[in-house]
Design a protein around this motif. Structure first.
Motif, mmCIF file in Angstrom:
data_model
loop_
_atom_site.group_PDB
_atom_site.id
_atom_site.type_symbol
_atom_site.label_atom_id
_atom_site.label_comp_id
_atom_site.label_asym_id
_atom_site.label_seq_id
_atom_site.Cartn_x
_atom_site.Cartn_y
_atom_site.Cartn_z
ATOM 1 N N SER A 98 9.583 -31.230 8.525
ATOM 2 C CA SER A 98 10.046 -30.172 9.518
ATOM 3 C C SER A 98 11.459 -29.601 8.990
ATOM 4 O O SER A 98 12.292 -30.494 8.361
ATOM 5 C CB SER A 98 10.258 -30.743 10.896
ATOM 6 N N ARG A 99 11.417 -28.120 9.263
ATOM 7 C CA ARG A 99 12.904 -27.667 9.190
ATOM 8 C C ARG A 99 13.081 -27.707 7.633
ATOM 9 O O ARG A 99 14.467 -27.529 7.432
ATOM 10 C CB ARG A 99 13.989 -28.156 9.935
ATOM 11 N N THR A 100 12.259 -27.529 6.790
ATOM 12 C CA THR A 100 12.676 -27.652 5.281
ATOM 13 C C THR A 100 12.252 -26.125 4.737
ATOM 14 O O THR A 100 12.625 -25.800 3.585
ATOM 15 C CB THR A 100 11.920 -28.486 4.360
ATOM 16 N N GLY A 101 11.827 -25.334 5.482
ATOM 17 C CA GLY A 101 11.530 -23.962 5.023
ATOM 18 C C GLY A 101 10.309 -23.612 4.665
ATOM 19 O O GLY A 101 9.750 -22.445 3.767
ATOM 20 N N LYS A 102 9.232 -24.553 5.202
ATOM 21 C CA LYS A 102 7.804 -24.464 4.711
ATOM 22 C C LYS A 102 7.232 -23.022 4.951
ATOM 23 O O LYS A 102 6.826 -22.197 4.217
ATOM 24 C CB LYS A 102 6.986 -25.285 5.274
ATOM 25 N N SER A 103 7.350 -22.718 6.284
ATOM 26 C CA SER A 103 6.856 -21.438 6.995
ATOM 27 C C SER A 103 7.450 -20.115 6.398
ATOM 28 O O SER A 103 6.749 -19.197 6.164
ATOM 29 C CB SER A 103 6.918 -21.695 8.455
ATOM 30 N N THR A 104 8.746 -20.119 6.129
ATOM 31 C CA THR A 104 9.424 -19.215 5.516
ATOM 32 C C THR A 104 8.899 -18.761 4.193
ATOM 33 O O THR A 104 8.636 -17.825 3.711
ATOM 34 C CB THR A 104 10.938 -19.310 5.597
ATOM 35 N N LEU A 105 8.938 -19.917 3.574
ATOM 36 C CA LEU A 105 8.390 -19.680 1.947
ATOM 37 C C LEU A 105 6.802 -19.318 1.937
ATOM 38 O O LEU A 105 6.502 -18.434 1.350
ATOM 39 C CB LEU A 105 8.609 -20.903 1.388
ATOM 40 N N ALA A 106 5.917 -19.996 2.866
ATOM 41 C CA ALA A 106 4.716 -19.520 2.823
ATOM 42 C C ALA A 106 4.345 -18.111 3.146
ATOM 43 O O ALA A 106 3.839 -17.305 2.575
ATOM 44 C CB ALA A 106 4.009 -20.238 4.107
ATOM 45 N N SER A 107 5.287 -17.373 4.025
ATOM 46 C CA SER A 107 5.316 -16.238 4.648
ATOM 47 C C SER A 107 5.591 -15.299 3.432
ATOM 48 O O SER A 107 5.090 -14.276 3.037
ATOM 49 C CB SER A 107 6.160 -15.843 5.851
ATOM 50 N N LEU A 108 6.643 -15.617 2.709
ATOM 51 C CA LEU A 108 7.064 -15.072 1.620
ATOM 52 C C LEU A 108 6.115 -14.981 0.210
ATOM 53 O O LEU A 108 5.908 -13.863 -0.282
ATOM 54 C CB LEU A 108 8.572 -15.512 1.087
ATOM 55 N N VAL A 109 5.606 -16.008 0.118
ATOM 56 C CA VAL A 109 4.477 -16.219 -0.971
ATOM 57 C C VAL A 109 3.302 -15.406 -0.535
ATOM 58 O O VAL A 109 2.664 -14.746 -1.563
ATOM 59 C CB VAL A 109 4.111 -17.722 -1.073
ATOM 60 N N CYS A 110 2.916 -15.275 0.483
ATOM 61 C CA CYS A 110 1.708 -14.483 1.152
ATOM 62 C C CYS A 110 1.967 -13.033 0.445
ATOM 63 O O CYS A 110 1.065 -12.406 0.293
ATOM 64 C CB CYS A 110 1.520 -14.781 2.338
ATOM 65 N N ILE A 129 -2.604 -19.844 6.201
ATOM 66 C CA ILE A 129 -3.096 -20.925 7.266
ATOM 67 C C ILE A 129 -2.096 -21.809 7.638
ATOM 68 O O ILE A 129 -1.242 -22.426 6.799
ATOM 69 C CB ILE A 129 -4.342 -21.779 6.822
ATOM 70 N N SER A 130 -1.397 -22.088 9.156
ATOM 71 C CA SER A 130 -0.653 -22.825 9.327
ATOM 72 C C SER A 130 -1.145 -24.164 9.771
ATOM 73 O O SER A 130 -1.964 -24.192 10.779
ATOM 74 C CB SER A 130 -0.040 -22.361 10.663
ATOM 75 N N GLY A 131 -0.823 -25.136 9.125
ATOM 76 C CA GLY A 131 -1.437 -26.819 9.488
ATOM 77 C C GLY A 131 -0.792 -27.043 10.738
ATOM 78 O O GLY A 131 -1.644 -27.599 11.466
ATOM 79 N N ASP A 132 0.236 -26.590 11.127
ATOM 80 C CA ASP A 132 0.905 -26.928 12.638
ATOM 81 C C ASP A 132 -0.135 -26.361 13.559
ATOM 82 O O ASP A 132 -0.418 -27.031 14.521
ATOM 83 C CB ASP A 132 2.387 -26.368 12.627
ATOM 84 N N SER A 133 -0.671 -25.080 13.300
ATOM 85 C CA SER A 133 -1.487 -24.525 14.574
ATOM 86 C C SER A 133 -2.586 -25.386 14.556
ATOM 87 O O SER A 133 -3.358 -25.510 15.609
ATOM 88 C CB SER A 133 -1.726 -23.091 14.140
ATOM 89 N N ILE A 134 -3.418 -25.647 13.410
ATOM 90 C CA ILE A 134 -4.571 -26.381 13.424
ATOM 91 C C ILE A 134 -4.274 -27.779 13.892
ATOM 92 O O ILE A 134 -5.101 -28.236 15.096
ATOM 93 C CB ILE A 134 -4.974 -26.642 11.992
ATOM 94 N N ARG A 135 -3.359 -28.455 13.764
ATOM 95 C CA ARG A 135 -3.120 -29.698 14.363
ATOM 96 C C ARG A 135 -2.988 -29.487 16.067
ATOM 97 O O ARG A 135 -3.328 -30.222 16.726
ATOM 98 C CB ARG A 135 -1.648 -30.260 13.721
ATOM 99 N N ASN A 136 -2.121 -28.480 16.367
ATOM 100 C CA ASN A 136 -1.650 -28.346 17.623
ATOM 101 C C ASN A 136 -3.133 -27.915 18.740
ATOM 102 O O ASN A 136 -3.318 -28.324 19.615
ATOM 103 C CB ASN A 136 -0.717 -27.327 17.863
ATOM 104 N N ALA A 137 -3.927 -27.210 17.603
ATOM 105 C CA ALA A 137 -5.363 -26.815 18.259
ATOM 106 C C ALA A 137 -6.038 -28.482 18.741
ATOM 107 O O ALA A 137 -6.723 -28.302 19.841
ATOM 108 C CB ALA A 137 -6.007 -26.039 17.632
ATOM 109 N N ILE A 152 -11.386 -15.866 -1.362
ATOM 110 C CA ILE A 152 -10.119 -15.462 -0.791
ATOM 111 C C ILE A 152 -9.078 -16.831 -0.879
ATOM 112 O O ILE A 152 -9.486 -17.754 -0.601
ATOM 113 C CB ILE A 152 -10.330 -15.465 0.938
ATOM 114 N N TYR A 153 -7.928 -16.378 -1.197
ATOM 115 C CA TYR A 153 -7.045 -17.332 -1.558
ATOM 116 C C TYR A 153 -5.778 -17.465 -0.366
ATOM 117 O O TYR A 153 -5.392 -16.582 0.308
ATOM 118 C CB TYR A 153 -6.194 -17.161 -2.789
ATOM 119 N N TYR A 154 -5.573 -18.705 0.037
ATOM 120 C CA TYR A 154 -4.558 -19.037 0.880
ATOM 121 C C TYR A 154 -3.229 -19.830 0.589
ATOM 122 O O TYR A 154 -3.215 -20.520 -0.152
ATOM 123 C CB TYR A 154 -5.443 -19.800 1.908
ATOM 124 N N VAL A 155 -2.355 -19.489 1.225
ATOM 125 C CA VAL A 155 -1.013 -20.407 1.278
ATOM 126 C C VAL A 155 -1.069 -21.245 2.712
ATOM 127 O O VAL A 155 -1.411 -20.583 3.831
ATOM 128 C CB VAL A 155 0.153 -19.691 1.210
#
Length: 185
Positions: free
Chosen positions: A10-22, A30-38, A78-81
């Motif tokens: 947590s809090r290492t910049g994964k989602s920010t990096l993922a957004s920038l890479v996309c 795809i957010s792993g956190d969202s799948i886990r929370n579901a 289709i390719y994903y981050v």
């Protein structure tokens, strides 16, 4: 092109990096956190939680199945981050065989400094928004411990690890260079 799996605490910049890479490489997210929370909300009997998901290879298999089914359904690749704090290096290597796996962490962070950065940059959309200094410090100390472990596992498994605690955006530029080198972009 390949799928890109970004792993780290947590809090290492994964989602920010993922957004920038996309955005940079025109990939889907795809957010792993969202799948886990579901899973936690819909199927509590499966035993998913922020602490247990990392040990479940089925979590990676589920994400891989979504990726493959989307390509079949749309009749094109289709390719994903994918970013997640809930994927272990070992499970990622076992399931995401033809993907770039990247470790992201803050093993060199100074806890108090990181707490201040979070407080300066958090918005109401951040899940740590409103955390007390004590709670943030506890979270960051855990993040640093997990980052050190991730670094060791990345080194052992020949997976690139990028340190985001000193200069996050410079680390992101290093990730771009790695992606471009690996994919001949």
């Amino acid at each position: 092109m390949k799928n890109i799996i970004i792993i780290g605490p947590s809090r290492t910049g994964k989602s920010t990096l993922a957004s920038l890479v996309c955005k940079k490489y025109n990939l889907s997210y795809i957010s792993g956190d969202s799948i886990r929370n579901a899973f936690i909300k819909i199927y509590p009997e499966l035993g998913y939680s922020p602490k247990t998901t990392i040990d479940k290879i089925e979590f990676c298999q589920f994400i891989e199945k979504i990726i493959n089914e989307n390509s079949i359904h749309l009749k094109r690749q289709i390719y994903y981050v994918i970013d997640s704090a809930d994927i272990s290096i070992e499970n990622a290597k076992g399931v995401f065989k033809d993907s770039l796996i990247i470790g992201l962490g803050c093993k060199d962070a100074k806890p108090e400094s990181m707490v201040e950065k979070i407080k300066e940059n958090d918005t109401e959309l951040e899940w740590t928004y409103g955390y007390s200094d004590k709670d943030l410090l506890e979270l960051i100390n855990s993040t640093i411990r997990k980052s050190k472990s991730l670094y060791d596992k990345c080194t052992l498994n020949n997976i690139p690890y990028f340190e985001t605690s000193l200069d996050r955006y410079n680390a992101y530029n290093d990730v771009y260079k790695y992606i471009e080198n690996e994919l001949d972009l």
